[in-house]
Motif scaffolding. Structure first.
Motif, PDB file in Angstrom:
ATOM      1  N   ALA A  83       0.832  -1.206   0.000  1.00 45.27           N
ATOM      2  CA  ALA A  83       0.000   0.000   0.000  1.00 45.27           C
ATOM      3  C   ALA A  83       0.868   1.259   0.000  1.00 45.27           C
ATOM      4  N   ILE A  84       1.908   1.257   0.830  1.00 42.78           N
ATOM      5  CA  ILE A  84       2.788   2.427   0.922  1.00 42.78           C
ATOM      6  C   ILE A  84       3.486   2.694  -0.411  1.00 42.78           C
ATOM      7  N   VAL A  85       4.017   1.646  -1.026  1.00 45.97           N
ATOM      8  CA  VAL A  85       4.695   1.784  -2.319  1.00 45.97           C
ATOM      9  C   VAL A  85       3.721   2.330  -3.371  1.00 45.97           C
ATOM     10  N   THR A  86       2.530   1.756  -3.410  1.00 43.76           N
ATOM     11  CA  THR A  86       1.519   2.178  -4.391  1.00 43.76           C
ATOM     12  C   THR A  86       1.121   3.633  -4.194  1.00 43.76           C
ATOM     13  N   MET A  87       0.853   4.000  -2.955  1.00 39.98           N
ATOM     14  CA  MET A  87       0.419   5.372  -2.668  1.00 39.98           C
ATOM     15  C   MET A  87       1.561   6.370  -2.889  1.00 39.98           C
ATOM     16  N   PHE A  88       2.792   5.968  -2.585  1.00 36.06           N
ATOM     17  CA  PHE A  88       3.940   6.856  -2.778  1.00 36.06           C
ATOM     18  C   PHE A  88       4.102   7.201  -4.261  1.00 36.06           C
ATOM     19  N   ILE A  89       4.004   6.185  -5.119  1.00 34.38           N
ATOM     20  CA  ILE A  89       4.108   6.424  -6.568  1.00 34.38           C
ATOM     21  C   ILE A  89       2.957   7.304  -7.038  1.00 34.38           C
ATOM     22  N   GLY A  90       1.770   7.055  -6.489  1.00 36.58           N
ATOM     23  CA  GLY A  90       0.602   7.849  -6.848  1.00 36.58           C
ATOM     24  C   GLY A  90       0.760   9.312  -6.461  1.00 36.58           C
ATOM     25  N   VAL A  91       1.257   9.554  -5.243  1.00 33.59           N
ATOM     26  CA  VAL A  91       1.465  10.926  -4.765  1.00 33.59           C
ATOM     27  C   VAL A  91       2.518  11.642  -5.617  1.00 33.59           C
ATOM     28  N   LEU A  92       3.588  10.937  -5.963  1.00 35.73           N
ATOM     29  CA  LEU A  92       4.626  11.520  -6.814  1.00 35.73           C
ATOM     30  C   LEU A  92       4.055  11.936  -8.175  1.00 35.73           C
ATOM     31  N   ALA A  93       3.268  11.026  -8.754  1.00 32.31           N
ATOM     32  CA  ALA A  93       2.675  11.302 -10.072  1.00 32.31           C
ATOM     33  C   ALA A  93       1.761  12.523 -10.006  1.00 32.31           C
ATOM     34  N   MET A  94       0.979  12.638  -8.936  1.00 35.97           N
ATOM     35  CA  MET A  94       0.066  13.770  -8.795  1.00 35.97           C
ATOM     36  C   MET A  94       0.818  15.067  -8.491  1.00 35.97           C
ATOM     37  N   PHE A  95       1.892  14.961  -7.697  1.00 34.86           N
ATOM     38  CA  PHE A  95       2.669  16.147  -7.306  1.00 34.86           C
ATOM     39  C   PHE A  95       3.333  16.795  -8.528  1.00 34.86           C
ATOM     40  N   PHE A  96       3.923  15.975  -9.378  1.00 30.48           N
ATOM     41  CA  PHE A  96       4.661  16.513 -10.528  1.00 30.48           C
ATOM     42  C   PHE A  96       3.757  16.910 -11.703  1.00 30.48           C
ATOM     43  N   THR A  97       2.458  16.621 -11.583  1.00 29.93           N
ATOM     44  CA  THR A  97       1.542  17.005 -12.676  1.00 29.93           C
ATOM     45  C   THR A  97       0.461  17.957 -12.183  1.00 29.93           C
ATOM     46  N   ARG A  98       0.689  18.576 -11.015  1.00 27.44           N
ATOM     47  CA  ARG A  98      -0.309  19.531 -10.530  1.00 27.44           C
ATOM     48  C   ARG A  98      -0.337  20.751 -11.460  1.00 27.44           C
ATOM     49  N   GLY A  99      -1.463  21.412 -11.514  1.00 28.58           N
ATOM     50  CA  GLY A  99      -1.619  22.556 -12.413  1.00 28.58           C
ATOM     51  C   GLY A  99      -1.911  22.148 -13.837  1.00 28.58           C
ATOM     52  N   HIS A 100      -2.434  20.936 -14.000  1.00 30.63           N
ATOM     53  CA  HIS A 100      -2.738  20.436 -15.347  1.00 30.63           C
ATOM     54  C   HIS A 100      -4.021  21.060 -15.886  1.00 30.63           C
ATOM     55  N   ASP A 101      -4.187  20.973 -17.196  1.00 31.93           N
ATOM     56  CA  ASP A 101      -5.417  21.428 -17.850  1.00 31.93           C
ATOM     57  C   ASP A 101      -6.527  20.450 -17.512  1.00 31.93           C
ATOM     58  N   LYS A 102      -7.692  20.936 -17.077  1.00 30.77           N
ATOM     59  CA  LYS A 102      -8.744  20.045 -16.593  1.00 30.77           C
ATOM     60  C   LYS A 102      -9.596  19.432 -17.703  1.00 30.77           C
ATOM     61  N   GLU A 103      -9.474  19.929 -18.911  1.00 27.64           N
ATOM     62  CA  GLU A 103     -10.270  19.386 -20.016  1.00 27.64           C
ATOM     63  C   GLU A 103      -9.672  18.060 -20.509  1.00 27.64           C
ATOM     64  N   VAL A 104     -10.551  17.073 -20.698  1.00 29.03           N
ATOM     65  CA  VAL A 104     -10.116  15.765 -21.209  1.00 29.03           C
ATOM     66  C   VAL A 104     -10.744  15.555 -22.581  1.00 29.03           C
ATOM     67  N   SER A 105      -9.900  15.345 -23.584  1.00 31.82           N
ATOM     68  CA  SER A 105     -10.418  15.107 -24.934  1.00 31.82           C
ATOM     69  C   SER A 105     -10.873  13.653 -25.065  1.00 31.82           C
ATOM     70  N   ARG A 106     -11.548  13.354 -26.162  1.00 29.45           N
ATOM     71  CA  ARG A 106     -12.024  11.996 -26.391  1.00 29.45           C
ATOM     72  C   ARG A 106     -10.846  11.015 -26.476  1.00 29.45           C
ATOM     73  N   LYS A 107      -9.779  11.417 -27.187  1.00 31.46           N
ATOM     74  CA  LYS A 107      -8.597  10.554 -27.306  1.00 31.46           C
ATOM     75  C   LYS A 107      -7.992  10.272 -25.927  1.00 31.46           C
ATOM     76  N   GLU A 108      -7.896  11.304 -25.127  1.00 32.87           N
ATOM     77  CA  GLU A 108      -7.340  11.121 -23.780  1.00 32.87           C
ATOM     78  C   GLU A 108      -8.243  10.223 -22.943  1.00 32.87           C
ATOM     79  N   GLY A 109      -9.545  10.279 -23.199  1.00 35.50           N
ATOM     80  CA  GLY A 109     -10.499   9.410 -22.501  1.00 35.50           C
ATOM     81  C   GLY A 109     -10.189   7.941 -22.738  1.00 35.50           C
ATOM     82  N   TYR A 110      -9.918   7.582 -23.987  1.00 39.96           N
ATOM     83  CA  TYR A 110      -9.569   6.197 -24.303  1.00 39.96           C
ATOM     84  C   TYR A 110      -8.304   5.765 -23.567  1.00 39.96           C
ATOM     85  N   ILE A 111      -7.297   6.640 -23.580  1.00 41.21           N
ATOM     86  CA  ILE A 111      -6.020   6.311 -22.936  1.00 41.21           C
ATOM     87  C   ILE A 111      -6.203   6.151 -21.430  1.00 41.21           C
TER      88      ILE A 111
END
Length: 496
Positions: free
Chosen positions: A45-73
């Motif tokens: 759980a710790i390993v999983t959450m740590f990677i998740g927090v890192l991913a969210m931390f380095f991508t904060r301030g992202h554009d909130k719109e999701v295109s159809r292509k991004e939806g598939y991905i």
């Protein structure tokens, strides 16, 4: 058009964070039962959450719109990321030390397939058994939101037709905002799970078994805590009837459950898919019951005390197995592959049925079958009256040609992938029964199959490549084919 990589990674991080939270829940169960793997699951759980927090931390301030292509991905890689991180409790605890086996078990869990590689389920620690069942429940919860909120927006496999009865950006929605709709449906899903747990406990199951089987039932998953699955309780019919009832509910459209709780019973009674779904279960159960009563020897190891000609037992096993296969839950109360060759072929056909749209069931879905059959029958009229406009109607509404073509395209792709799936398994050395059964079961998210993959066996006999292939089929079938297959087309990745 390029991709907004930041929001994709951010959402993957959020999923990992949620997955880690569920692992903490499994660690708590492990601690309560003192099964010796609490620290292993906590570390996962710790390993999983740590990677998740890192991913969210380095991508904060992202554009909130999701295109159809991004939806598939996001949808496809979301399931892959969940499965990839979901192997950690198995690997860290040593319950399933092999990465191929661990990934197969995890993908089977999140896709609510229920096919297993574990030879002796009952020796697994309680925390691992709970995590195994929890992967089903997480996957089933995700599928509800996927079917209700996301697939109609992406135009997947005719699901935009279902959008007329489900929430989303159209006139007939449960609630204006998808997030609020998801909360209501999750509440129903959670409520059903709690209700089944209580009923199974009152009927004679231990609380741990009741909790695990409820998680697996409402997700139409099929993982059990017993090697013999529900056949372990063959001498307790009430337990099996409770499971049948909740399997049926889980295979029906969850939006109808919402209408039921709001007192809008007429909406349920008028729903064309629900009527066909119910009729299919009743008629097919009757046919199987008659065959069992007069012809078959229903048995499953030492757990089944019945003799030929027992009417109640014949009815119960027929109803149980028909509902389990149609809803793609995959629980077994007996080895249905031993119930005469006719019944074996019969259940093979049922693997392609699937439950209702907007349910946690896999397969093609009843709605698509209805549209394909209706369109096929109308072709006779169109042949006689070539200039007439004769539309397909569903729930007393005209279905656009675009949706009909989409559904036919889905069906053709489904059958093509099934054939390719069986050919690959045959190439890897499986016999005919096992190859076609394994492909149909994996693609339809059913669980048990035929031959060496029958209810009396499991998928551990598959070669390593066969396990990865079946994992791909599970994912493609669970995410309505187009979502996964479109990522393999070159024009998807071209900038437009």
């Amino acid at each position: 058009m390029g991709f907004n990589g930041k929001i994709i990674i951010h959402l993957m991080g959020l999923l990992l964070l949620c997955n880690g939270g569920f692992m903490i829940l499994a660690a708590l169960v492990s601690g309560i039962y003192q099964d010796g793997v609490t620290l292993d699951i906590t570390l996962a759980a710790i390993v999983t959450m740590f990677i998740g927090v890192l991913a969210m931390f380095f991508t904060r301030g992202h554009d909130k719109e999701v295109s159809r292509k991004e939806g598939y991905i996001i949808v496809t890689f979301g399931w892959i990321i969940m499965s990839a991180s979901g192997v950690l409790p198995y690997l860290f605890s040593g319950a399933i030390p092999n990465i191929t086996n661990a990934f197969f078990e995890t993908m089977s869990g999140y896709t609510t397939t229920g096919a297993s590689i574990v030879d002796n389920i009952e020796i697994l620690p309680e925390g691992i058994l709970f995590w195994r069942s929890l992967t089903h429940w997480i996957g089933g919860m995700g599928i509800i939101v996927l079917a209700i909120a996301i697939l109609p927006l992406l135009g997947i496999g005719g699901m935009q037709l279902f959008a007329a009865e489900a929430p989303g950006p159209n006139a007939d929605k449960l609630h204006p905002r998808i997030t609020d709709t998801a909360k209501r449906l999750w509440l129903i899903y959670f409520g059903y799970t709690v209700a089944e747990t209580i009923l199974l406990k009152l009927a004679g199951m231990s609380f741990f078994d009741a909790m695990n089987h409820s998680l697996a039932t409402l997700s139409t998953g099929g993982f059990s805590t017993k090697n013999a699955s529900l056949a372990y309780w063959n001498n307790q019919p009430l337990i099996q009837y409770i499971v049948i009832f909740f399997m049926f509910l889980a295979g029906s459209n969850f939006v109808l459950s919402y209408f039921a709780f709001k007192g809008k019973v007429q909406k349920i009674l008028r729903d064309e898919e629900f009527k066909y779904y119910t009729a299919l279960v009743v008629i097919f159960s009757g046919i199987v019951a008659l065959v069992i009563f007069f012809k078959a020897n229903v048995s499953f190891s030492e757990y089944h005390p019945m003799v030929l000609g027992n009417a109640e037992s014949a009815f119960r096993h027929a109803l149980f197995q028909v509902v389990a296969v149609v809803t793609t839950t995959g629980f077994v109360s007996a080895d249905f592959t031993a119930w005469t060759p006719f019944i074996t072929v019969f259940f093979f056909g049922l693997m392609f049925a699937g439950g209702s749209a907007g349910s946690t069931a896999g397969g093609i879905k009843i709605m698509r079958h209805i549209l394909i059959i209706k369109n096929g029958l109308l072709e006779f009229k169109r042949t006689l009256h070539p200039n007439a406009v004769i539309p397909v109607r569903f729930n007393n509404k005209t279905v656009t040609e675009h949706v009909v073509y989409n559904v036919i395209g889905f069906f053709v792709l489904y059958m093509l992938l099934f054939i390719i799936g069986a050919l690959v398994l045959g190439f890897l050395g499986l016999d005919f029964d096992s190859a076609i059964g394994g492909a149909a079961s994996s693609l339809g998210n059913v669980g048990p199959a035929f031959g060496s993959l029958s209810p009396l066996n499991n998928f551990n006999s598959l070669p390593a490549l066969g396990k990865w292939w079946c994992g791909f089929l599970m994912l493609a079938g669970r995410l309505e084919l187009f979502t996964v297959l479109i990522l393999m087309t070159p024009y998807f990745w071209k900038k437009t």
